[in-house]
Each structure stands twice: as C-alpha cells, then as structure tokens.
Enzyme design. Structure first.
Site, PDB file in Angstrom:
ATOM      1  N   ASP A 102      23.664 -15.092  -4.539  1.00  0.00           N
ATOM      2  CA  ASP A 102      23.574 -13.711  -5.019  1.00  0.00           C
ATOM      3  C   ASP A 102      24.902 -13.265  -5.630  1.00  0.00           C
ATOM      4  OD1 ASP A 102      21.046 -13.650  -3.955  1.00  0.00           O
ATOM      5  OD2 ASP A 102      21.652 -12.643  -2.105  1.00  0.00           O
TER       6      ASP A 102
HETATM    7  N1  URA Z   1      20.600 -16.022   1.152  1.00  0.00           N
HETATM    8  C1  URA Z   1      20.870 -14.810   0.652  1.00  0.00           C
HETATM    9  O1  URA Z   1      20.352 -13.803   1.109  1.00  0.00           O
HETATM   10  N2  URA Z   1      21.735 -14.730  -0.388  1.00  0.00           N
HETATM   11  C2  URA Z   1      22.370 -15.814  -0.925  1.00  0.00           C
HETATM   12  O2  URA Z   1      23.168 -15.681  -1.852  1.00  0.00           O
HETATM   13  C3  URA Z   1      22.061 -17.074  -0.369  1.00  0.00           C
HETATM   14  C4  URA Z   1      21.181 -17.155   0.662  1.00  0.00           C
END
Ligand code: URA
Length: 239
Positions: A102
C-alpha cells in the site's frame, strides 16, 4: 543488437543518456572507440567498455528495494511518486514490482523483469509466506491470535487462510503477522475484523527474502549471490 540498445539494457542509462555518453568517446567495442549508437554488437561476444568498465548483458535483473511510505507500486501515477522514481536502473522500462504494498506501507519490495520468478512468489497455489511488523491503535489480545490462527472473515468468498499473529511481550500494540496470501489490504482488514486499526505497517520478509536493514528507506540494491540462488531454487520449485 544496436549499441545504444545494448548499453541501455546493461543499465547505463536511457537511450538519450546513452547517446550523450557515446559522444564523449568513452565507449569502446573490442578496444576501438565507438561513437555511433547504431553500430551493431554481438552481446555475448563483443567486449563493450564504458569508461574502461566492461558492460555485462543481463537478460534478467533483480533488486531488493526498501520501500518508503508515500510511493505507489505502479509504473505511472498522476498523484503520487512511484517506486520507480527511486529505481533509476529501470532504463529499459521492463521492471515491475513483485506484488504490491500500500501507499503507506514500508519495507521489503522485490523488483525484477523476470515474470516466471515473480509468478513463483505470487501464485496463490505456492503459499509463499510474508511477514509484517504492524503497530496497532490498541493492544492485540490472545483472542486475536486465535482468530488469526483460524482464518478470518474479511468479507471475501472464503475466510483468510490461517495466519500467525505474535504479540510483542513488552508492548501489545506491536505485532508480527505472517500470511501466505496477498489479498487487497489483507493485514489491515484482518486487524480491522478484530477491532484494531493498523497505524504503521512494514514488510519484513517474502518467502526466503529478508529485508536488508542496512538499506536505507528508499534505497535499493542488486540481489546478493545467496539471493540469486533463491531465484534459481524458486524457479526450479525447490523452495
Ligand atoms: N496488507 C496490507 O494491508 N497492506 C499492505 O501493504 C500489505 C499487506
């Protein structure tokens, strides 16, 4: 192959950067100065040197990147910086990230142009484990550990696969989470289902690959020899 394309694929720079470098006369083919990017080279026979350094043609490239928050795992984005603003090695434009993190997630990100290697790490059937460090808005509980171990309903067709949640004994808001899937926002959604919010998330491992903590945020490096062995092992399905 054309000399300018060859040089670009060796990571010297973009085609236009290569053109400028060629003009300086610092590129030789088998010891003879080359000035024209259109010149043909045999990539596995000719010795091409740039400023006296021999260039080696690598069909595949592999990098470990310490992703900072605030950049997206995409080749282009109208709003945010992309991981490739940190990785200028993408001269030939065929690199991609092995999976995504993310915008606000930090940590281990592998970058390559080897689709088969990426497939071995990402394919759901391979169950490659990823470990994350998360900070939560309130302490995790033993009940949360149990729920993670049983798999959690996060609104998908099936519960998540069993996952490990381990709580820092000195600070319950710090946890390590290991999952073997890669659903959208999976860690945050699993914690949310337990009534907690993730306020910081960092990926520490992906399969055999472990974040090199000597890499500063935003820095990257080529795979080590050991990591290149993992590539071979993944591609032969030994791992
Ligand atoms: N899970 C999440 O919620 N975000 C990420 O970036 C990776 C795994």
């Amino acid at each position: 192959m054309r000399l300018d394309k060859f040089m670009s694929q060796c990571g010297v720079g973009t085609r236009s950067e290569v053109k400028k470098i060629l003009k300086t006369g610092c590129v030789t083919i088998n010891g003879i100065v080359a000035g024209d990017g259109k010149q043909q080279v045999k990539e596995n026979e000719d010795v091409v040197c740039c400023q006296g350094r021999p260039l080696t043609y690598e069909a595949f490239e592999y990098y470990m990147f310490h992703k900072p928050a605030g950049c997206v795992c995409a080749n282009r984005d109208a709003v945010h910086e992309t991981v490739f603003s940190y990785v200028p090695m993408n001269a030939r434009g065929d690199l991609f990230t092995v999976g995504r993190l993310d915008l606000d997630t930090e940590g281990l990100l592998l970058i390559t142009n080897d689709g088969i290697f990426a497939h071995h790490l990402l394919s759901p059937g391979k169950h490659v484990e990823k470990c994350y460090l998360a900070h939560l808005n309130q302490p995790a509980t033993p009940e949360d550990v149990l729920r993670f171990a049983q798999g959690i309903d996060i609104g998908e067709q099936h519960r998540t696969k069993p996952a490990q949640l381990s709580i820092d004994p000195t600070d319950g808001t710090k946890v390590r989470i290991t999952i073997a899937e890669g659903m959208y926002h999976q860690v945050k959604r699993m914690m949310h289902a337990c009534g907690k919010e993730v306020i910081y998330l960092k990926r520490l491992t992906m399969g055999a690959f472990v974040l090199d903590e000597s890499l500063a945020l935003g820095a990257y490096r080529k795979f080590t020899e050991r990591e290149m062995d993992y590539v071979t092992e993944y591609k032969s399905s030994y791992l």
